[in-house]
Design a protein around this motif. Structure first.
Motif, PDB file in Angstrom:
ATOM      1  N   GLY A 144      35.573  46.301  45.651  1.00 45.61           N
ATOM      2  CA  GLY A 144      35.283  46.636  44.257  1.00 45.61           C
ATOM      3  C   GLY A 144      35.422  48.124  44.006  1.00 45.61           C
ATOM      4  O   GLY A 144      35.961  48.558  42.978  1.00 45.61           O
ATOM      5  N   ASP A 145      34.948  48.936  44.961  1.00 44.17           N
ATOM      6  CA  ASP A 145      35.038  50.394  44.813  1.00 44.17           C
ATOM      7  C   ASP A 145      36.499  50.841  44.906  1.00 44.17           C
ATOM      8  O   ASP A 145      36.946  51.708  44.166  1.00 44.17           O
ATOM      9  CB  ASP A 145      34.201  51.091  45.895  1.00 44.17           C
ATOM     10  N   GLN A 146      37.247  50.204  45.825  1.00 41.95           N
ATOM     11  CA  GLN A 146      38.681  50.517  45.929  1.00 41.95           C
ATOM     12  C   GLN A 146      39.383  50.242  44.601  1.00 41.95           C
ATOM     13  O   GLN A 146      40.109  51.086  44.082  1.00 41.95           O
ATOM     14  CB  GLN A 146      39.336  49.616  46.988  1.00 41.95           C
ATOM     15  N   ALA A 147      39.137  49.046  44.065  1.00 46.72           N
ATOM     16  CA  ALA A 147      39.793  48.636  42.817  1.00 46.72           C
ATOM     17  C   ALA A 147      39.434  49.594  41.685  1.00 46.72           C
ATOM     18  O   ALA A 147      40.303  49.987  40.886  1.00 46.72           O
ATOM     19  CB  ALA A 147      39.389  47.210  42.449  1.00 46.72           C
ATOM     20  N   ALA A 148      38.163  49.993  41.613  1.00 44.90           N
ATOM     21  CA  ALA A 148      37.714  50.880  40.528  1.00 44.90           C
ATOM     22  C   ALA A 148      38.408  52.233  40.617  1.00 44.90           C
ATOM     23  O   ALA A 148      38.854  52.793  39.600  1.00 44.90           O
ATOM     24  CB  ALA A 148      36.197  51.051  40.595  1.00 44.90           C
ATOM     25  N   MET A 149      38.542  52.763  41.824  1.00 43.29           N
ATOM     26  CA  MET A 149      39.159  54.082  41.980  1.00 43.29           C
ATOM     27  C   MET A 149      40.655  54.021  41.660  1.00 43.29           C
ATOM     28  O   MET A 149      41.199  54.893  40.977  1.00 43.29           O
ATOM     29  CB  MET A 149      38.938  54.604  43.405  1.00 43.29           C
ATOM     30  N   ILE A 150      41.326  52.960  42.133  1.00 48.31           N
ATOM     31  CA  ILE A 150      42.762  52.820  41.849  1.00 48.31           C
ATOM     32  C   ILE A 150      42.992  52.641  40.348  1.00 48.31           C
ATOM     33  O   ILE A 150      43.916  53.217  39.773  1.00 48.31           O
ATOM     34  CB  ILE A 150      43.359  51.650  42.672  1.00 48.31           C
ATOM     35  N   PRO A 513      32.925  24.060  40.574  1.00 44.75           N
ATOM     36  CA  PRO A 513      32.644  24.633  39.241  1.00 44.75           C
ATOM     37  C   PRO A 513      33.463  25.882  38.928  1.00 44.75           C
ATOM     38  O   PRO A 513      33.796  26.140  37.765  1.00 44.75           O
ATOM     39  CB  PRO A 513      31.149  24.969  39.280  1.00 44.75           C
ATOM     40  N   LEU A 514      33.838  26.641  39.952  1.00 44.46           N
ATOM     41  CA  LEU A 514      34.594  27.876  39.697  1.00 44.46           C
ATOM     42  C   LEU A 514      36.004  27.607  39.162  1.00 44.46           C
ATOM     43  O   LEU A 514      36.644  28.511  38.643  1.00 44.46           O
ATOM     44  CB  LEU A 514      34.718  28.700  40.990  1.00 44.46           C
ATOM     45  N   THR A 515      36.500  26.376  39.316  1.00 44.30           N
ATOM     46  CA  THR A 515      37.882  26.105  38.884  1.00 44.30           C
ATOM     47  C   THR A 515      37.980  25.827  37.390  1.00 44.30           C
ATOM     48  O   THR A 515      39.068  25.747  36.855  1.00 44.30           O
ATOM     49  CB  THR A 515      38.482  24.891  39.629  1.00 44.30           C
ATOM     50  N   TYR A 516      36.833  25.673  36.715  1.00 45.56           N
ATOM     51  CA  TYR A 516      36.876  25.312  35.287  1.00 45.56           C
ATOM     52  C   TYR A 516      36.785  26.542  34.396  1.00 45.56           C
ATOM     53  O   TYR A 516      36.091  27.504  34.720  1.00 45.56           O
ATOM     54  CB  TYR A 516      35.730  24.353  34.941  1.00 45.56           C
ATOM     55  N   GLU A 517      37.477  26.461  33.253  1.00 45.39           N
ATOM     56  CA  GLU A 517      37.388  27.544  32.266  1.00 45.39           C
ATOM     57  C   GLU A 517      35.923  27.688  31.848  1.00 45.39           C
ATOM     58  O   GLU A 517      35.269  26.697  31.533  1.00 45.39           O
ATOM     59  CB  GLU A 517      38.249  27.213  31.040  1.00 45.39           C
ATOM     60  N   GLY A 518      35.429  28.919  31.868  1.00 39.21           N
ATOM     61  CA  GLY A 518      34.021  29.130  31.505  1.00 39.21           C
ATOM     62  C   GLY A 518      33.073  28.835  32.649  1.00 39.21           C
ATOM     63  O   GLY A 518      31.851  28.899  32.492  1.00 39.21           O
ATOM     64  N   GLY A 519      33.604  28.483  33.833  1.00 41.82           N
ATOM     65  CA  GLY A 519      32.747  28.182  34.989  1.00 41.82           C
ATOM     66  C   GLY A 519      31.986  29.404  35.463  1.00 41.82           C
ATOM     67  O   GLY A 519      30.919  29.307  36.058  1.00 41.82           O
ATOM     68  N   VAL A 520      32.539  30.590  35.190  1.00 45.56           N
ATOM     69  CA  VAL A 520      31.855  31.835  35.553  1.00 45.56           C
ATOM     70  C   VAL A 520      32.211  32.881  34.500  1.00 45.56           C
ATOM     71  O   VAL A 520      33.337  32.924  34.018  1.00 45.56           O
ATOM     72  CB  VAL A 520      32.272  32.294  36.975  1.00 45.56           C
ATOM     73  N   ASP A 521      31.232  33.698  34.138  1.00 45.49           N
ATOM     74  CA  ASP A 521      31.465  34.773  33.171  1.00 45.49           C
ATOM     75  C   ASP A 521      31.573  36.080  33.953  1.00 45.49           C
ATOM     76  O   ASP A 521      30.582  36.637  34.401  1.00 45.49           O
ATOM     77  CB  ASP A 521      30.296  34.827  32.168  1.00 45.49           C
ATOM     78  N   LEU A 522      32.820  36.549  34.123  1.00 50.03           N
ATOM     79  CA  LEU A 522      33.036  37.758  34.925  1.00 50.03           C
ATOM     80  C   LEU A 522      32.335  38.971  34.330  1.00 50.03           C
ATOM     81  O   LEU A 522      31.901  39.865  35.043  1.00 50.03           O
ATOM     82  CB  LEU A 522      34.538  38.043  35.053  1.00 50.03           C
ATOM     83  N   ASN A 523      32.230  38.995  32.991  1.00 47.24           N
ATOM     84  CA  ASN A 523      31.603  40.157  32.340  1.00 47.24           C
ATOM     85  C   ASN A 523      30.123  40.279  32.673  1.00 47.24           C
ATOM     86  O   ASN A 523      29.540  41.353  32.575  1.00 47.24           O
ATOM     87  CB  ASN A 523      31.770  40.069  30.816  1.00 47.24           C
ATOM     88  N   SER A 524      29.515  39.153  33.051  1.00 49.32           N
ATOM     89  CA  SER A 524      28.067  39.198  33.332  1.00 49.32           C
ATOM     90  C   SER A 524      27.795  39.678  34.768  1.00 49.32           C
ATOM     91  O   SER A 524      26.660  39.931  35.132  1.00 49.32           O
ATOM     92  CB  SER A 524      27.458  37.804  33.130  1.00 49.32           C
ATOM     93  N   ASN A 529      32.043  44.727  43.539  1.00 51.95           N
ATOM     94  CA  ASN A 529      32.524  44.074  44.765  1.00 51.95           C
ATOM     95  C   ASN A 529      32.410  42.563  44.658  1.00 51.95           C
ATOM     96  O   ASN A 529      33.310  41.815  45.037  1.00 51.95           O
ATOM     97  CB  ASN A 529      31.728  44.569  45.977  1.00 51.95           C
ATOM     98  N   GLU A 530      31.278  42.115  44.103  1.00 47.23           N
ATOM     99  CA  GLU A 530      31.075  40.665  43.903  1.00 47.23           C
ATOM    100  C   GLU A 530      32.132  40.134  42.935  1.00 47.23           C
ATOM    101  O   GLU A 530      32.704  39.059  43.129  1.00 47.23           O
ATOM    102  CB  GLU A 530      29.667  40.431  43.346  1.00 47.23           C
ATOM    103  N   LYS A 531      32.419  40.939  41.901  1.00 44.80           N
ATOM    104  CA  LYS A 531      33.393  40.522  40.885  1.00 44.80           C
ATOM    105  C   LYS A 531      34.777  40.360  41.505  1.00 44.80           C
ATOM    106  O   LYS A 531      35.454  39.349  41.296  1.00 44.80           O
ATOM    107  CB  LYS A 531      33.422  41.564  39.759  1.00 44.80           C
ATOM    108  N   VAL A 532      35.212  41.345  42.299  1.00 42.73           N
ATOM    109  CA  VAL A 532      36.542  41.286  42.923  1.00 42.73           C
ATOM    110  C   VAL A 532      36.624  40.105  43.886  1.00 42.73           C
ATOM    111  O   VAL A 532      37.608  39.354  43.900  1.00 42.73           O
ATOM    112  CB  VAL A 532      36.856  42.612  43.656  1.00 42.73           C
TER     113      VAL A 532
END
Length: 901
Positions: A144-150, A513-524, A529-532
């Motif tokens: 996550g930190d790598q992605a943010a810096m890039i 559940p992760l395969t469905y639209e709306g199964g997870v809200d990335l913004n929340s 790192n967890e997000k990536v």
């Protein structure tokens, strides 16, 4: 030779510099290769001009040092030849495409030094500074930190540059907007600037790769879709073709406001040229056989966010054939086909039972299948022979193990039936015309199988003589009668009502559940790192398509045997025919003359017109012999007009209130009129007098229908009533006897009704825009839909009773599938259409302005406008052959129309 696929997933290519790569610098075996040095967000790549030499890829995280020679050394006249040099010391390096052959990457481990001498020495400082910055990013522990810096480095580069306006096609172009975005291709995104003008859409990549600017002429755009990319609503895909699988450009924006603005600008431009298609409009075309099963599935995939540019949401097509062992493929046998009502995971009962046992014992959130039916790995499993570089990119420079490759169709099908974790469906390529994915024409070394067999072409079933024949037979299977009859069941599972919820559980169709639209809200998710990690998991795992339908999908309309026999060489023998040959040919002639009439409906010409009433015409009825016409009007009169003498022969007033409709009973001796005074009047033509009155309602009667001794009356008192009429003997003045059989309750005033051809269904339209479909035999409502905003003016079943068309004051035509009650099409009109006739495909409507309009319903457009009345067209009659029309209008006139062809 270089391509973005040489980068890691989620890596960016920033810039390139012409340079020499010097190996063993300063030694007597020093070698120098000319080429291009590419700076990427996680690696340094050198592409030599000599294509027998390998491309060198040095991961930044494996670098020990990156430096330029000291300044004093650079100023030393004796070391002048090293000016513009960058020294890279690393612990690991990859060699790619050695001797220009696509193969797994070669890894060289151990300390090696690489010296790159830039042509433009002045750039060395900047390049080294950039590399140090990117090196720091790649050494961070957390993804996550790598992605943010890039991302920060990328955004500052984008902010320092802008679209080069010299790239515009014409100096007179007007700029509408400019923003930052990324161009998406499979596994890769390329950042740059987007520009929309009044004529073109442009994308200029930051790195100038693969070309300095991509240009799409807006005039050529046919379709445009908003896309979900990486679970975020940031994608936009543009097509310049109507039925193609691949788009012309796929863009991913950095915020949804930019995406929506670009969508709005392009959509507004193309709206003036073409109608936007919805799932429903394609459904209607598919049901009526105007598009094939293949085209329909392609459109559904498109509408459900599936794209060839996004391997985690690649278009999904069904396994159709279940027989891979016979020498001849028999498409007339149901057992040749896979059961389309079940997902792949439920096709084998034994395996399903094991999975269900596990499912029952599982804590929430439960799922039946641990892997999906479509994922990047599965797509490339099928396509490895034509897209080997994609497979190498996805699998870090390696091919899969030879025994796990796509070796044989039969083997793959068997594994999908029996494998513990294999539930994959197919991809569109199985139903297209390019067999290259089945053939190892690139002569790739894909390894040896356990028995020592080398992986070459895909092994085909015995019934296919070769790859082309295999695809041809697969296409025939997809378009076969069996599939046409059952495809809607598969659509329910993948795109429809059995995709989620309790219906999915009942259909054994539950994925992670992760395969469905709306199964997870990335913004929340706040932790980057967890997000990536989550996003990577979702994209690799596969995603379920967007849900397009929430009610059961209607079945395709399969032509009757008779019309099939006409096209086949052998006709149905007379002994099999349920009707005598004379009858059938007569029926055929009527059917053919009706088809001919509707095909030529644009040639409708005004024959005669007469002003016979003092107010708007509300009803038209014509006896079988066609010699006269009965009309009702808001002037409270029923008139009988003779076509021969062109005079009014009768004029009757039942009360001082408006009449709303009329019809003639079989035998042509009685005319029934409905009135705003709550009554229904029976008028005897033979005796020229009012014969009977039915006081049936508590408010105005708006419309009446008749069939087989039954009268159906609609009223503003919110009911439709069904009456059984026993006629009185006319001579002895005995009245009709009316018996109320049923009362169909509505919430508001009923404005119009229609019976289907079999007289088993009744449709009603109300003042608040609701359309209801009733089963007349049981007097129950089958469907009630809020279709229109405002009054429904007219509603009618198609001749085959499969669809119901309605029009209202909201300037819309709506089509409902009668079987499922699904709203499957909506066409917007410039003005309200007051009344219409239709054959299931074409509509002849009477407009508020008085014009007659002819509509191609499937195309959603007007094909002809015919000048008619000077006020709204309020009533329309058409004969059985559909070649003669009478209209009545607010201008108090009736007009006679003839087809002239």
């Amino acid at each position: 030779r270089f391509s973005l696929l040489l980068l890691n997933l989620e890596e960016y290519y920033f810039e390139q510099h012409t340079a020499n790569h010097i190996i063993n610098k300063g030694h007597k075996d020093e070698r120098k290769f000319r080429g291009s040095l590419k700076i990427c967000s996680k690696s340094i790549i050198f592409e030599p001009d000599d294509n027998t030499q390998p491309i060198i890829k040095i991961p930044l995280r494996d670098c020990i040092s990156i430096k330029a020679p000291e300044d004093n050394e650079a100023n030393n006249p004796f070391t002048r030849d090293t000016s513009g040099g960058i020294s890279v010391l690393c612990s690991q390096v990859f060699l790619i495409k050695e001797r220009n052959v696509i193969a797994p990457y070669k890894t060289i481990r151990g300390r090696t030094e690489h010296f790159f001498q830039l042509d433009v020495a002045g750039k060395v400082g900047d390049v080294v500074q950039t590399l140090h910055q990117l090196y720091r990013a790649s050494c961070l522990d957390k993804m996550g930190d790598q992605a943010a810096m890039i991302t920060a480095i990328l955004q500052s580069r984008l902010a320092r540059t802008s679209f080069d306006k010299n790239r515009f096609q014409s100096i007179s172009e007007t700029l509408h907007m400019e923003c930052k975005a990324e161009m998406v291709t499979p596994l890769v995104t390329n950042p740059g600037h987007v520009c929309v003008t009044d004529a073109n859409l442009y994308f200029q990549p930051l790195n100038g790769y693969p070309k300095p600017v991509v240009q799409i002429t807006l005039q050529n755009v046919r379709r445009i879709y908003k896309r979900r990319h990486g679970l975020m609503p940031l994608g936009l895909e543009v097509f310049c073709t109507e039925n193609d699988l691949c788009s012309d450009i796929y863009l991913k924006f950095y915020n949804y406001q930019d995406r929506d603005e670009v969508y709005f600008l392009i959509a507004t431009y193309i709206e003036n040229h073409i109608a936007e298609h919805t799932a429903e409009s394609y459904m209607l075309q598919w049901q009526r056989g105007h598009i094939s099963n293949y085209q329909y599935l392609l459109h559904l995939n498109n509408l459900a966010d599936r794209s060839c540019n996004d391997l985690s949401q690649y278009p999904v097509f069904p396994w159709i054939i279940a027989d891979y062992s016979s020498s001849v493929l028999d498409l007339t046998k149901p057992e040749t086909f896979r059961d389309l009502s079940k997902p792949v995971g439920a096709l084998n009962k034994e395996r399903l039972d094991r999975l269900l046992t596990r499912y029952q014992e599982m804590p929430e959130p439960k799922f039946m299948y641990g892997s999906h039916y479509s994922s990047p790995g599965y797509v490339l499993f099928y396509l490895v022979r034509v897209a080997p570089e994609y497979m190498l990119c996805l699998q870090n420079g390696k091919f899969d193990h030879a025994d796990r490759m796509f070796n044989s169709i039969a083997e793959t099908w068997k594994n999908c039936l029996d494998g513990a974790t294999d539930f994959k469906e197919l991809i569109p390529e199985f139903y297209e015309n390019d067999p290259s994915f089945l053939v190892n024409s690139l002569k790739l070394d894909l390894g040896k199988r356990q028995g020592g067999k080398i992986v070459e072409d895909v092994e085909l079933p015995p019934w296919a003589s070769g790859p082309d024949d295999f695809l041809q037979k697969s296409q025939e299977a997809l378009e076969s009668q069996y599939v046409s009859e059952h495809l809607h069941e598969w659509i329910d599972i993948i795109f429809g009502c059995k995709q989620k919820g309790s219906e999915a559980v009942a259909a054994h169709n539950v994925f992670h559940p992760l395969t469905y639209e709306g199964g997870v809200d990335l913004n929340s998710i706040m932790d980057p790192n967890e997000k990536v990690a989550l996003l990577t998991q979702i994209l690799e795992f596969g995603q379920t398509p967007k849900q397009l339908f929430t009610t059961p999908h209607p079945q395709r309309i399969i032509p009757r045997l008779k019309s099939l026999s006409r096209t086949s060489s052998h006709s149905v023998s007379i002994t099999e025919s349920p009707v005598s040959p004379n009858e059938e040919s007569f029926e055929d002639l009527t059917e053919e003359s009706i088809t001919l009439a509707w095909n030529n409906i644009t040639k409708l010409k005004l024959d005669k017109q007469y002003k016979i009433h003092k107010e708007a015409i509300t009803g038209i009825a014509v006896p079988c012999n066609g010699s006269s016409v009965f009309t009702t009007s808001q002037d409270s009169t029923l008139k009988m007009f003779s076509k021969e003498s062109k005079t009014i022969q009768r004029s009757v007033s039942f009360s001082n209130m408006a009449l709303s409709s009329c019809l003639i009973l079989p035998g042509d001796t009685t005319v029934i009129s409905s009135s705003w005074d709550n009554h229904i009047y029976f008028y005897s033509v033979a005796f020229g007098r009012q014969q009977d009155t039915l006081m049936g309602h508590d408010d105005a009667v708006s419309k009446i229908c008749w069939h087989d001794g039954r009268l159906y009356s609609a009223s503003w008192d919110s009911t439709v009533k069904v009456w059984h009429c026993v006629p009185g003997e006319t001579l002895s003045n005995k009245k009709h006897h009316f018996e109320l059989l049923a009362e169909l309750e509505h919430d508001v005033s009923v404005n119009t009704i229609d019976l289907n051809a079999a007289n088993t269904l009744l449709a009603s339209g109300t003042k608040d825009g609701t359309i209801s479909v009733w089963d007349v035999t049981t007097a129950t409502a089958l469907h009630q839909l809020p279709c229109h905003s405002g009054t429904v003016f007219d509603a009618a079943f198609s001749p085959d009773s499969r669809h119901l068309l309605s029009t209202g004051e909201d300037c819309c035509f709506k089509v409902i599938d009668v079987q499922t009650g699904m709203l499957i099409s909506s066409v917007t009109t410039d003005e309200p259409q007051r009344c219409f006739k239709w054959d299931g495909n074409t509509i002849l409507s009477g407009a508020q302005s008085g014009e007659l309009l002819i509509w191609d319903l499937l195309g959603g457009k007007v094909t002809e406008r015919i000048k008619g009345h000077t006020g709204a067209v309020t009533s329309m009659w058409m004969n059985e052959q559909c070649n003669s029309v009478i209209t009545g209008g607010e201008d108090k006139q009736i007009m006679f129309w003839k087809l002239q062809y």
